[in-house]
Design a protein around this motif. Structure first.
Motif, mmCIF file in Angstrom:
data_model
loop_
_atom_site.group_PDB
_atom_site.id
_atom_site.type_symbol
_atom_site.label_atom_id
_atom_site.label_comp_id
_atom_site.label_asym_id
_atom_site.label_seq_id
_atom_site.Cartn_x
_atom_site.Cartn_y
_atom_site.Cartn_z
ATOM 1 N N LEU A 38 0.806 -1.218 0.000
ATOM 2 C CA LEU A 38 0.000 0.000 0.000
ATOM 3 C C LEU A 38 0.840 1.270 0.000
ATOM 4 N N GLU A 39 1.929 1.247 0.718
ATOM 5 C CA GLU A 39 2.692 2.483 0.861
ATOM 6 C C GLU A 39 4.187 2.181 0.882
ATOM 7 N N MET A 40 4.959 3.100 0.355
ATOM 8 C CA MET A 40 6.398 2.944 0.346
ATOM 9 C C MET A 40 7.009 4.296 0.718
ATOM 10 N N VAL A 41 7.944 4.251 1.685
ATOM 11 C CA VAL A 41 8.639 5.465 2.111
ATOM 12 C C VAL A 41 10.106 5.297 1.739
ATOM 13 N N LEU A 42 10.626 6.238 0.998
ATOM 14 C CA LEU A 42 12.014 6.132 0.548
ATOM 15 C C LEU A 42 12.789 7.350 1.034
ATOM 16 N N ASN A 71 -2.668 3.169 -10.413
ATOM 17 C CA ASN A 71 -3.057 4.470 -9.846
ATOM 18 C C ASN A 71 -2.074 4.929 -8.762
ATOM 19 N N LEU A 72 -0.864 4.967 -9.065
ATOM 20 C CA LEU A 72 0.157 5.343 -8.075
ATOM 21 C C LEU A 72 0.070 6.845 -7.771
ATOM 22 N N THR A 73 0.083 7.160 -6.499
ATOM 23 C CA THR A 73 -0.030 8.555 -6.054
ATOM 24 C C THR A 73 1.220 8.923 -5.259
ATOM 25 N N ILE A 74 1.816 10.038 -5.600
ATOM 26 C CA ILE A 74 2.966 10.505 -4.811
ATOM 27 C C ILE A 74 2.387 11.320 -3.654
ATOM 28 N N GLN A 75 2.393 10.717 -2.482
ATOM 29 C CA GLN A 75 1.758 11.344 -1.315
ATOM 30 C C GLN A 75 2.506 12.607 -0.901
ATOM 31 N N SER A 76 3.837 12.503 -0.855
ATOM 32 C CA SER A 76 4.605 13.707 -0.563
ATOM 33 C C SER A 76 6.007 13.553 -1.110
ATOM 34 N N MET A 77 6.611 14.681 -1.363
ATOM 35 C CA MET A 77 7.967 14.658 -1.905
ATOM 36 C C MET A 77 8.664 15.886 -1.352
ATOM 37 N N THR A 78 9.540 15.642 -0.404
ATOM 38 C CA THR A 78 10.304 16.749 0.160
ATOM 39 C C THR A 78 11.775 16.440 -0.075
ATOM 40 N N GLY A 79 12.656 17.314 0.326
ATOM 41 C CA GLY A 79 14.102 17.187 0.126
ATOM 42 C C GLY A 79 14.586 15.794 -0.238
ATOM 43 N N HIS A 80 14.531 14.853 0.737
ATOM 44 C CA HIS A 80 15.082 13.520 0.486
ATOM 45 C C HIS A 80 14.065 12.414 0.691
ATOM 46 N N GLN A 81 12.904 12.815 1.167
ATOM 47 C CA GLN A 81 11.900 11.775 1.457
ATOM 48 C C GLN A 81 10.851 11.725 0.355
ATOM 49 N N PHE A 82 10.463 10.512 0.050
ATOM 50 C CA PHE A 82 9.498 10.303 -1.021
ATOM 51 C C PHE A 82 8.502 9.259 -0.530
ATOM 52 N N ILE A 83 7.197 9.600 -0.547
ATOM 53 C CA ILE A 83 6.173 8.634 -0.100
ATOM 54 C C ILE A 83 5.264 8.327 -1.286
ATOM 55 N N LEU A 84 5.147 7.041 -1.588
ATOM 56 C CA LEU A 84 4.329 6.601 -2.723
ATOM 57 C C LEU A 84 3.180 5.756 -2.189
ATOM 58 N N ARG A 85 2.003 5.986 -2.711
ATOM 59 C CA ARG A 85 0.830 5.202 -2.274
ATOM 60 C C ARG A 85 0.147 4.566 -3.472
ATOM 61 N N GLY A 86 -0.489 3.481 -3.188
ATOM 62 C CA GLY A 86 -1.239 2.806 -4.255
ATOM 63 C C GLY A 86 -0.867 1.341 -4.249
ATOM 64 N N PRO A 87 -1.642 0.521 -4.839
ATOM 65 C CA PRO A 87 -1.252 -0.892 -4.878
ATOM 66 C C PRO A 87 0.038 -1.060 -5.697
ATOM 67 N N ILE A 88 1.129 -1.368 -4.994
ATOM 68 C CA ILE A 88 2.420 -1.532 -5.671
ATOM 69 C C ILE A 88 2.555 -3.002 -6.094
ATOM 70 N N ARG A 89 2.758 -3.218 -7.363
ATOM 71 C CA ARG A 89 2.861 -4.603 -7.879
ATOM 72 C C ARG A 89 4.298 -5.131 -7.768
ATOM 73 N N SER A 90 5.270 -4.291 -8.167
ATOM 74 C CA SER A 90 6.667 -4.771 -8.112
ATOM 75 C C SER A 90 7.629 -3.602 -7.988
ATOM 76 N N ILE A 91 8.844 -3.940 -7.521
ATOM 77 C CA ILE A 91 9.901 -2.939 -7.376
ATOM 78 C C ILE A 91 11.105 -3.428 -8.183
ATOM 79 N N GLU A 92 11.631 -2.540 -8.977
ATOM 80 C CA GLU A 92 12.729 -2.932 -9.853
ATOM 81 C C GLU A 92 13.937 -2.030 -9.576
ATOM 82 N N PHE A 93 15.080 -2.647 -9.285
ATOM 83 C CA PHE A 93 16.312 -1.879 -9.063
ATOM 84 C C PHE A 93 17.108 -1.876 -10.366
ATOM 85 N N LEU A 94 17.224 -0.730 -10.966
ATOM 86 C CA LEU A 94 17.835 -0.634 -12.298
ATOM 87 C C LEU A 94 19.337 -0.393 -12.147
#
Lengths: 95, 390
Positions: A38-42, A71-94
């Motif tokens: 549901l949510e990812m904090v980076l 339907n990914l929603t960027i909940q907030s984006m400040t200096g170094h923090q990034f919060i993503l919401r929505g049903p996340i299916r997969s994460i890919e490290f490029l």
């Protein structure tokens, strides 16, 4: 396969592993918390590389990370923090 | 929740980003410390939220990155205030309402009393008023402890009283004292004599020597139970006590004059309305009727969720009355006398059984006189002190 042909890990990684200290201290390592799908904090975000309805690609110091979902929603984006919401299916490290 | 409140207080807006390089635009804006939240994308259009100030700053990044910005919706107090900036009456109304609430909360709105039976509500309210407590009193000037002490001194029947101030309401709880029966001084010797003339029906002697028996007729003042008790060869003086129920005669006389003043309503009315505010009455209309009139007062206090507010309406209806002297016939006077007799009988005997022995009416000069004789059972025992010479 010869020893020189093997891809050697950077020295910093080897030092951290040898001294058994937390890898957070390594330069360029980002911290990511995923709450279910549901949510990812980076922590350590360096900007958005691409953003559409189904995927978001985030730049970090080491590598870009792509999140796939619906339907990914960027909940907030400040200096170094990034919060993503929505049903996340997969994460890919490029790497 | 707090964040939402703060955002609403400061105002925020929803805007759309279209065309160009939206990612680049977002990165530059965030890098510059602008607040952007809740970004979502639909049909190649990014929707996000920001503050009005930050939106203003974003325009230069939009130009650089080639995106088009448009405001979708504005939220929060500053925008509402701007929308209604010309309707100063709303603002004035809100200010007046808030000020009114602040001022009104300084005063007492209602008083509720619980637990009183013998001491009437009006007596308690009068006592409170003497202590400076009433509808409209300033709450800060009410010293509940001092008022409680004064009320206990003022009313002997009160065992306990508590004044609880809850907001603008004063709840009073009282507990009344249960008074003990007066002690009988058994040391003073006395006889029991008949208080009235009658025939004894029941005789219960607790202390003393009975001198009469059931069924005997006694005259007023006659000795019923003697306080002089013979014990062996000696006479001992005692405080005689007895319950003596006797059938006694009681006469009721009713006089009805033939010439009477009769009042009739004319139907002419004058209605006065006034506004009640705390203890004050502010008249709205004022009209009076000449001559005699009947006055009917009605009050409509305003309640808000069970709380009586300190204002309301009062209506006073005056109805004109004409007086005339009428002359009753003997029959009419007799009917009126019988009605009065019934009222008098109820007042005198109450629930006691009373049997009518005789009824006689006569015309005496300008009035009709009705005599009724009743037989009723009552306790005729009256203590009478025995005077002892020392």
């Amino acid at each position: 396969m010869s020893r020189s042909a093997k891809k050697r890990r950077p020295i910093s990684v080897r030092v951290v592993k040898a001294l058994e200290i937390p890898p957070d201290l390594l330069p360029g390592v980002f911290h990511m918390e995923v709450l279910g799908n549901l949510e990812m904090v980076l922590q350590g975000c360096q900007g958005i590389l691409s953003y559409d309805n189904k995927s978001v690609c985030i730049a970090t110091a080491k590598m870009p990370v792509r999140f796939w979902g619906e339907n990914l929603t960027i909940q907030s984006m400040t200096g170094h923090q990034f919060i993503l919401r929505g049903p996340i299916r997969s994460i890919e490290f490029l790497d | 929740m707090l964040l939402k409140l703060l955002r609403n207080a400061k105002g925020y807006l929803r805007f759309q980003i279209e065309g160009g390089f939206p990612e680049k635009f977002l990165n530059q804006a965030v890098e510059d410390g602008l607040q952007i939240w809740n970004m979502s994308q639909k049909d190649y259009c990014i929707t996000a939220y920001t503050t009005p100030n930050d939106y203003h700053k974003m325009r230069r990044y939009a130009k650089r990155t080639g995106v088009r910005l448009s405001v979708a919706k504005k939220y929060g107090l500053p925008f509402v205030r701007f929308r209604y900036r010309k309707r100063w009456g709303i603002g004035a109304g809100i200010v007046i309402a808030v000020l009114g609430m602040v001022v009104m909360n300084q005063f007492l709105w209602q008083i509720t009393i619980e637990g009183n039976q013998r001491v009437s509500r009006q007596q308690l309210l009068d006592g409170l008023r003497d202590n400076g407590v009433g509808i409209g009193s300033r709450l800060s000037q009410i010293d509940t402890l001092a008022v409680e002490q004064d009320m206990l001194l003022r009313f002997d029947n009160l065992a306990w009283i508590a004044l609880n101030l809850e907001g603008s309401s004063l709840h009073i709880q009282v507990d009344e004292r249960v008074l003990p029966p007066e002690p009988i001084n058994t040391n003073d010797p006395c006889n029991v004599v008949a208080g009235k003339t009658g025939v004894i029906q029941v005789m219960e002697v607790y202390v003393g020597q009975p001198m009469k028996q059931k069924g005997e007729a006694v005259q007023e003042g006659e000795l019923l139970v003697s306080g002089v008790v013979t014990m062996g060869e000696k006479n001992v003086l005692r405080h005689a006590r007895a319950k003596v129920l006797a059938q006694v005669e009681e006469e009721i006389t009713i006089e009805v004059p033939f010439r009477q003043k009769k009042q009739t309503l004319t139907g002419q009315q004058a209605v006065n309305r006034s506004l009640l505010f705390f203890d004050m009455e502010l008249p709205i209309t004022r009209s009076t009727l000449p001559g005699e009139c009947q006055r009917l007062e009605e009050e409509w206090p305003v309640f808000f969720f069970g709380l009586r507010l300190p204002f309301g309406w009062k209506k006073v209806t005056q109805t004109g009355i004409t007086s005339e002297i009428i002359t009753l016939t003997e029959e009419e006077a007799k009917v009126q006398a019988m009605e009065q007799l019934e009222q008098e009988r109820r007042a005198r005997f109450g629930n006691r059984e009373a049997q009518r022995k005789s009824l006689a009416g006569e015309v005496r000069e300008d009035r009709f006189v009705l005599h009724a004789l009743y037989l009723a059972v009552e306790d005729i025992a009256v203590p009478r002190e025995i005077l002892v010479e020392e």
